[in-house]
Design a protein around this motif. Sequence first.
Motif, mmCIF file in Angstrom:
data_model
loop_
_atom_site.group_PDB
_atom_site.id
_atom_site.type_symbol
_atom_site.label_atom_id
_atom_site.label_comp_id
_atom_site.label_asym_id
_atom_site.label_seq_id
_atom_site.Cartn_x
_atom_site.Cartn_y
_atom_site.Cartn_z
ATOM 1 N N THR A 126 -1.465 6.863 -5.201
ATOM 2 C CA THR A 126 -0.791 6.805 -3.897
ATOM 3 C C THR A 126 0.673 7.233 -3.986
ATOM 4 O O THR A 126 1.406 7.128 -3.002
ATOM 5 C CB THR A 126 -0.852 5.373 -3.331
ATOM 6 O OG1 THR A 126 -0.247 4.478 -4.273
ATOM 7 C CG2 THR A 126 -2.296 4.948 -3.072
ATOM 8 N N ARG B 182 0.828 -1.220 0.000
ATOM 9 C CA ARG B 182 0.000 0.000 0.000
ATOM 10 C C ARG B 182 0.850 1.252 0.000
ATOM 11 O O ARG B 182 0.464 2.270 -0.584
ATOM 12 C CB ARG B 182 -0.938 0.005 1.205
ATOM 13 C CG ARG B 182 -2.087 -0.963 1.104
ATOM 14 C CD ARG B 182 -3.209 -0.595 2.063
ATOM 15 N NE ARG B 182 -2.792 -0.668 3.447
ATOM 16 C CZ ARG B 182 -2.899 -1.756 4.206
ATOM 17 N NH1 ARG B 182 -3.389 -2.860 3.688
ATOM 18 N NH2 ARG B 182 -2.507 -1.742 5.466
ATOM 19 N N ARG C 168 -7.126 3.562 2.614
ATOM 20 C CA ARG C 168 -6.184 4.154 3.555
ATOM 21 C C ARG C 168 -6.876 5.018 4.610
ATOM 22 O O ARG C 168 -6.257 5.430 5.584
ATOM 23 C CB ARG C 168 -5.187 5.049 2.811
ATOM 24 C CG ARG C 168 -4.043 4.344 2.142
ATOM 25 C CD ARG C 168 -3.063 5.400 1.644
ATOM 26 N NE ARG C 168 -1.889 4.818 1.027
ATOM 27 C CZ ARG C 168 -0.862 5.533 0.580
ATOM 28 N NH1 ARG C 168 -0.878 6.845 0.696
ATOM 29 N NH2 ARG C 168 0.184 4.942 0.037
ATOM 30 N N PRO D 165 -7.839 3.271 -3.669
ATOM 31 C CA PRO D 165 -6.710 3.001 -2.751
ATOM 32 C C PRO D 165 -6.652 3.986 -1.587
ATOM 33 O O PRO D 165 -6.248 3.616 -0.480
ATOM 34 C CB PRO D 165 -5.483 3.138 -3.663
ATOM 35 C CG PRO D 165 -5.990 2.891 -5.043
ATOM 36 C CD PRO D 165 -7.372 3.480 -5.056
#
Length: 258
Positions: free
Chosen positions: A171, A95, A124, A120
């Motif tokens: 990300t 991640r 998070r 994503p």
Amino acid sequence: MTAAQEDSVGATPLIELRNITKVYGEGGLAFQALKGVDLRIEQGDFVAIMGPSGSGKSTAMNTLGCLDRPTTGEYLFKGAHVETLTRDERALLRRRFFGFVFQGFHLLPRTTALENVELPLLYRGEPTAKRHAAARKALAAVGLTGWEHHTPSELSGGQQQRVAIARAIVTEPVVLLADEPTGNLDSQRSGEIMELLWRLNAELGITVLMVTHEPDMAAYARRIVRFVDGLLDSDHANPAPVMLAREALAAAPFGEAL
């Protein structure tokens, strides 16, 4: 060699595989997919990973992406031993540092491009405003400004893959792993996606690791490694990546390249 690669010569590589093996099954049914692989990836590399079916290239990619743990050997990421991490620790590493692009676009069909790219960040726990801003930035980076509110059914195959790439880079990963990213696209759209991957590597410094069986697509990479029967058969720099050759041709005085 990129500036990032030149700076890293003699330093700790971004990724290093040392005598990696991978065995599936046990006893008489055991199959050894990797048979002692050594591989070094520098920050800023663009590597095409090739080989015939069953050569071990997909297993190597799964290992590099922390999706699977090797049976034996060492996997170092920024000098840290990945092979010792738990499943949850590997997930956290993915991640934080990795983005993934697959042959199938894997977009949620009834959600917009913006919402797909945000996923994503949603996982998070990022706040809504931050998710929206980051997703718009990622879509702009892949040339999809103005398409934020279109669903996958309203996008071409090439546009859907661009959304998938935007989702992978939202990300701000260190490494982008692309598994046959042009496999479902025609030649024109394939070229567009490869140019995009080149820009992400050259302009943003993202390390790109791409599995492909197509020599035309591998020709965009700075380096080509080939697997055969679970072993690393060859590893060489590409002296003339497609985009560098095009840029050189465009910069040459008229008639010089003829």
